[in-house]
Design a protein around this motif. Structure first.
Motif, PDB file in Angstrom:
ATOM      1  N   GLY A 102       0.837  -1.597  -0.358  1.00 17.49           N
ATOM      2  CA  GLY A 102       0.055  -0.619  -0.012  1.00 17.49           C
ATOM      3  C   GLY A 102       0.735   1.572   0.057  1.00 17.49           C
ATOM      4  O   GLY A 102       2.405   1.273  -0.151  1.00 17.49           O
ATOM      5  N   ILE A 103      -0.137   2.612   0.408  1.00 20.51           N
ATOM      6  CA  ILE A 103       0.781   3.847   0.500  1.00 20.51           C
ATOM      7  C   ILE A 103       2.092   3.576   1.333  1.00 20.51           C
ATOM      8  O   ILE A 103       3.031   4.124   1.030  1.00 20.51           O
ATOM      9  CB  ILE A 103       0.699   4.435   0.349  1.00 20.51           C
ATOM     10  N   ALA A 104       1.785   2.586   2.761  1.00 21.08           N
ATOM     11  CA  ALA A 104       2.882   3.161   3.313  1.00 21.08           C
ATOM     12  C   ALA A 104       4.188   2.498   2.860  1.00 21.08           C
ATOM     13  O   ALA A 104       5.765   2.662   3.353  1.00 21.08           O
ATOM     14  CB  ALA A 104       2.418   1.706   4.705  1.00 21.08           C
ATOM     15  N   GLU A 105       4.301   1.293   2.186  1.00 21.21           N
ATOM     16  CA  GLU A 105       5.055   0.914   1.777  1.00 21.21           C
ATOM     17  C   GLU A 105       5.966   1.917   0.588  1.00 21.21           C
ATOM     18  O   GLU A 105       7.196   1.900   0.848  1.00 21.21           O
ATOM     19  CB  GLU A 105       4.829  -0.847   0.924  1.00 21.21           C
ATOM     20  N   LEU A 106       4.444   2.025  -0.198  1.00 25.57           N
ATOM     21  CA  LEU A 106       5.689   3.035  -1.356  1.00 25.57           C
ATOM     22  C   LEU A 106       6.175   4.914  -1.166  1.00 25.57           C
ATOM     23  O   LEU A 106       7.035   4.865  -1.373  1.00 25.57           O
ATOM     24  CB  LEU A 106       4.547   3.771  -2.213  1.00 25.57           C
ATOM     25  N   SER A 107       5.604   5.052   0.442  1.00 23.59           N
ATOM     26  CA  SER A 107       6.101   5.914   0.803  1.00 23.59           C
ATOM     27  C   SER A 107       8.110   5.320   1.477  1.00 23.59           C
ATOM     28  O   SER A 107       9.097   6.510   1.404  1.00 23.59           O
ATOM     29  CB  SER A 107       5.336   6.395   1.864  1.00 23.59           C
ATOM     30  N   ILE A 108       7.339   4.687   1.878  1.00 21.01           N
ATOM     31  CA  ILE A 108       9.257   4.127   3.012  1.00 21.01           C
ATOM     32  C   ILE A 108      10.059   4.035   1.231  1.00 21.01           C
ATOM     33  O   ILE A 108      11.033   4.766   1.913  1.00 21.01           O
ATOM     34  CB  ILE A 108       9.075   2.438   2.914  1.00 21.01           C
ATOM     35  N   VAL A 109       9.685   3.709   0.471  1.00 23.72           N
ATOM     36  CA  VAL A 109      10.611   3.885  -0.475  1.00 23.72           C
ATOM     37  C   VAL A 109      11.153   5.577  -1.197  1.00 23.72           C
ATOM     38  O   VAL A 109      12.461   5.508  -1.322  1.00 23.72           O
ATOM     39  CB  VAL A 109       9.647   3.125  -2.144  1.00 23.72           C
ATOM     40  N   LEU A 110      10.057   6.253  -1.598  1.00 21.68           N
ATOM     41  CA  LEU A 110      10.438   7.495  -1.304  1.00 21.68           C
ATOM     42  C   LEU A 110      11.396   8.216  -0.619  1.00 21.68           C
ATOM     43  O   LEU A 110      12.278   8.916  -0.900  1.00 21.68           O
ATOM     44  CB  LEU A 110       9.117   8.243  -1.986  1.00 21.68           C
ATOM     45  N   GLU A 111      10.951   8.051   0.888  1.00 24.02           N
ATOM     46  CA  GLU A 111      11.562   8.029   1.422  1.00 24.02           C
ATOM     47  C   GLU A 111      12.707   8.202   1.575  1.00 24.02           C
ATOM     48  O   GLU A 111      13.775   8.837   2.088  1.00 24.02           O
ATOM     49  CB  GLU A 111      10.883   8.173   2.978  1.00 24.02           C
ATOM     50  N   GLU A 112      13.403   6.952   1.691  1.00 23.43           N
ATOM     51  CA  GLU A 112      14.407   6.906   1.333  1.00 23.43           C
ATOM     52  C   GLU A 112      15.571   7.166   0.553  1.00 23.43           C
ATOM     53  O   GLU A 112      16.563   7.168   0.403  1.00 23.43           O
ATOM     54  CB  GLU A 112      14.804   4.902   1.935  1.00 23.43           C
ATOM     55  N   LEU A 113      15.041   6.651  -1.104  1.00 21.12           N
ATOM     56  CA  LEU A 113      15.370   7.370  -1.804  1.00 21.12           C
ATOM     57  C   LEU A 113      15.651   8.722  -1.570  1.00 21.12           C
ATOM     58  O   LEU A 113      16.809   9.246  -2.042  1.00 21.12           O
ATOM     59  CB  LEU A 113      14.703   7.177  -3.169  1.00 21.12           C
ATOM     60  N   GLY A 114      15.348   9.623  -0.786  1.00 21.21           N
ATOM     61  CA  GLY A 114      15.225  11.358  -0.576  1.00 21.21           C
ATOM     62  C   GLY A 114      16.603  11.191  -0.054  1.00 21.21           C
ATOM     63  O   GLY A 114      17.430  12.123   0.254  1.00 21.21           O
ATOM     64  N   ALA A 115      16.423  10.233   1.706  1.00 21.24           N
ATOM     65  CA  ALA A 115      17.319  10.393   2.177  1.00 21.24           C
ATOM     66  C   ALA A 115      18.705  10.217   1.423  1.00 21.24           C
ATOM     67  O   ALA A 115      19.708  11.028   2.200  1.00 21.24           O
ATOM     68  CB  ALA A 115      17.056   9.082   3.567  1.00 21.24           C
ATOM     69  N   ALA A 116      18.958   9.469   0.697  1.00 20.94           N
ATOM     70  CA  ALA A 116      20.160   9.217   0.059  1.00 20.94           C
ATOM     71  C   ALA A 116      20.232  10.130  -1.220  1.00 20.94           C
ATOM     72  O   ALA A 116      21.355  10.145  -2.224  1.00 20.94           O
ATOM     73  CB  ALA A 116      19.504   7.676  -0.691  1.00 20.94           C
ATOM     74  N   GLY A 117      19.524  11.391  -1.626  1.00 18.26           N
ATOM     75  CA  GLY A 117      19.563  12.048  -2.190  1.00 18.26           C
ATOM     76  C   GLY A 117      19.463  12.369  -3.735  1.00 18.26           C
ATOM     77  O   GLY A 117      19.450  13.206  -4.661  1.00 18.26           O
ATOM     78  N   CYS A 118      18.829  11.260  -3.768  1.00 18.66           N
ATOM     79  CA  CYS A 118      17.632  11.384  -5.694  1.00 18.66           C
ATOM     80  C   CYS A 118      16.861  10.262  -4.913  1.00 18.66           C
ATOM     81  O   CYS A 118      16.649   9.514  -5.496  1.00 18.66           O
ATOM     82  CB  CYS A 118      18.641   9.996  -5.444  1.00 18.66           C
ATOM     83  N   PRO A 119      15.667  11.862  -4.504  1.00 17.02           N
ATOM     84  CA  PRO A 119      14.764  11.191  -4.454  1.00 17.02           C
ATOM     85  C   PRO A 119      13.917  11.524  -5.824  1.00 17.02           C
ATOM     86  O   PRO A 119      14.328  11.832  -7.153  1.00 17.02           O
ATOM     87  CB  PRO A 119      13.910  12.523  -4.099  1.00 17.02           C
ATOM     88  N   LEU A 120      12.565  10.381  -6.310  1.00 11.89           N
ATOM     89  CA  LEU A 120      11.672  10.673  -7.739  1.00 11.89           C
ATOM     90  C   LEU A 120      10.403  11.117  -7.296  1.00 11.89           C
ATOM     91  O   LEU A 120      10.039  10.439  -7.187  1.00 11.89           O
ATOM     92  CB  LEU A 120      11.245   9.240  -8.039  1.00 11.89           C
ATOM     93  N   LEU A 121      10.322  11.997  -8.105  1.00  7.12           N
ATOM     94  CA  LEU A 121       9.344  13.085  -8.303  1.00  7.12           C
ATOM     95  C   LEU A 121       8.419  12.007  -8.530  1.00  7.12           C
ATOM     96  O   LEU A 121       6.941  12.115  -8.349  1.00  7.12           O
ATOM     97  CB  LEU A 121       9.445  14.183  -8.237  1.00  7.12           C
ATOM     98  N   MET A 122       7.929  11.491  -9.520  1.00  6.90           N
ATOM     99  CA  MET A 122       7.116  11.025 -10.455  1.00  6.90           C
ATOM    100  C   MET A 122       6.262   9.591  -9.466  1.00  6.90           C
ATOM    101  O   MET A 122       5.571   9.102  -9.704  1.00  6.90           O
ATOM    102  CB  MET A 122       7.661  10.276 -11.586  1.00  6.90           C
ATOM    103  N   LEU A 123       7.307   9.095  -8.731  1.00  2.55           N
ATOM    104  CA  LEU A 123       6.763   8.140  -7.567  1.00  2.55           C
ATOM    105  C   LEU A 123       5.120   8.988  -6.546  1.00  2.55           C
ATOM    106  O   LEU A 123       4.147   7.736  -6.842  1.00  2.55           O
ATOM    107  CB  LEU A 123       7.656   7.882  -6.503  1.00  2.55           C
ATOM    108  N   VAL A 124       5.209   9.908  -7.024  1.00  2.00           N
ATOM    109  CA  VAL A 124       4.729  10.723  -6.381  1.00  2.00           C
ATOM    110  C   VAL A 124       3.384  10.437  -7.171  1.00  2.00           C
ATOM    111  O   VAL A 124       1.632  10.886  -6.369  1.00  2.00           O
ATOM    112  CB  VAL A 124       4.253  12.010  -5.793  1.00  2.00           C
TER     113      VAL A 124
END
Length: 386
Positions: free
Chosen positions: A66-88
């Protein structure tokens, strides 16, 4: 699962995505932006590993989460400095709406591609004259035989140039009341009458912003998503995940900024000891970390409620999460830049560009003032000022 204690599966997902993000990092994203292209390599690898469609149904190639899992993906990519806006936009908003309300054919046509990254969708709701007032949307849809004809304008729509289609929010006349009601339509990128113009932004991002013009865009009957009479429910089925994912985006960015500042504060020595030993440096960073952690708790609560099917409670929590994360992100980035002093404004350390980027989470997809309006009259029962 509870909103405050992650499962072992969530911890494993967070660790795995973090490892992926660190292989790319901020330098990769900066190069992509400088070259004026899209992060296709990271997108493709995240798709191959199953992260892009982690929230979509397994029967269509997704992860069944669900969104819980997808939010983890975006948060961790962001924490690494490379977020993917299109995930939103693509899997969170469009994928969720189609998975919940789309016809069997729409699910078959779109969900496998959204899950494996071979297809993307943009989302068009904001209009030049409507702003945060979705009730003033003027993009209209009228019936012409079995077809739909759309006319109107949209603005600040992300990723239209790379999206196979855009999920457009329009308004159609209710046959019973004569009033206009929201409806959602899939508009393929090359549909006649569907034009785009890139907006010149000062914000540096791989994903570009566009103004859209729909000039008598003719669509077949099956372009309508779901039930014509359930448009409002379907709309908020996409907007709540959007707010949760915006919170994840902001939290990831804030974490990245604090991690760079902490690294610098540990190594930078001016008066015989690292500057991180001084409370004037350490305490503001600690406070920023606390704010980010608190925002994450609200984000996890919102995702939990949404994935549990409690749309009403999820709406309140998602707005609060977006607000808290946006504020925490701005404070974290500001403090990180100040920790580095002049170095915080250099290209070498990669923090200065976040000053502008962090403000996006305060403005989009809904301003912090509108969130406060929502909470004041929905949560506190105070009268509306508008």
């Amino acid at each position: 699962m509870t909103p405050v204690a992650e499962t072992e599966e969530h911890k494993a997902l967070r660790s795995a995505v973090s490892a992926l993000g660190k292989r790319y990092g901020r330098d990769y994203l900066a190069t992509v932006v400088a070259e004026g292209r899209h992060p296709t390599e990271l997108w493709a690898e995240a798709a191959k590993l199953g992260y892009l469609g982690v929230n979509l149904p397994e029967e269509y190639g997704g992860g069944g989460g669900g969104i819980a899992e997808l939010s983890i993906v975006l948060e961790e990519l962001g924490a690494a400095g490379c977020p993917l806006l299109m995930l939103v936009v693509s899997p969170a908003i469009c994928g969720t709406v189609i998975a919940r309300f789309g016809t069997a054919e729409q699910k078959r046509q779109w969900l496998p591609g959204l899950a494996d990254g071979t297809r993307t969708m943009a989302f068009g709701i904001t209009e030049p004259d409507a702003g945060s007032n979705s009730h003033r949307i003027t993009t209209t849809a009228r019936r012409d035989g079995t077809d739909w004809v759309l006319s109107g304008r949209k603005v600040f729509i992300s990723g239209v140039d790379i999206a196979d289609a855009t999920l457009i929010v329009g308004r159609a006349e209710d046959a019973r009341t004569g009033k206009l009601k929201p409806c959602l339509f899939v508009v393929p990128r090359e549909t006649p009458g569907f034009e785009r113009r890139q907006i010149d932004m000062e914000l540096s991002s791989a994903e570009k912003q566009f103004e859209l013009t729909l000039d008598e865009v003719r669509l077949p009957a099956d372009a309508l998503v779901g039930d014509e009479d359930a448009g409002l429910l379907q709309l908020f089925a996409g907007l709540n995940p959007e707010r949760v994912m915006t919170a994840a985006f902001a939290i990831g960015m804030g974490r990245y900024a604090i991690s760079r500042a902490v690294e610098y504060a540990r190594g930078r020595t001016v008066w015989k000891q690292p500057i991180g030993a001084h409370q004037a440096i350490a305490h503001p960073l600690a406070q920023a970390h606390i704010d980010l952690e608190l925002a994450r708790l609200m984000m996890q609560k919102a995702a939990f409620l949404y994935d549990s099917g409690d749309d009403i409670a999820a709406g309140e929590a998602a707005n609060m999460a977006k607000y808290a994360a946006g504020e925490a992100c701005v404070r974290a980035v500001d403090q990180a830049v100040h920790t580095l002093g002049g170095n915080g404004l250099t290209r070498e350390f990669g923090l200065a560009s976040l000053i502008t980027a962090a403000r996006v989470s305060r403005i989009a997809p809904v301003s912090r003032e509108m969130v406060l309006n929502y909470v004041s009259h929905q949560s506190l029962g105070l009268p509306k000022s508008y």
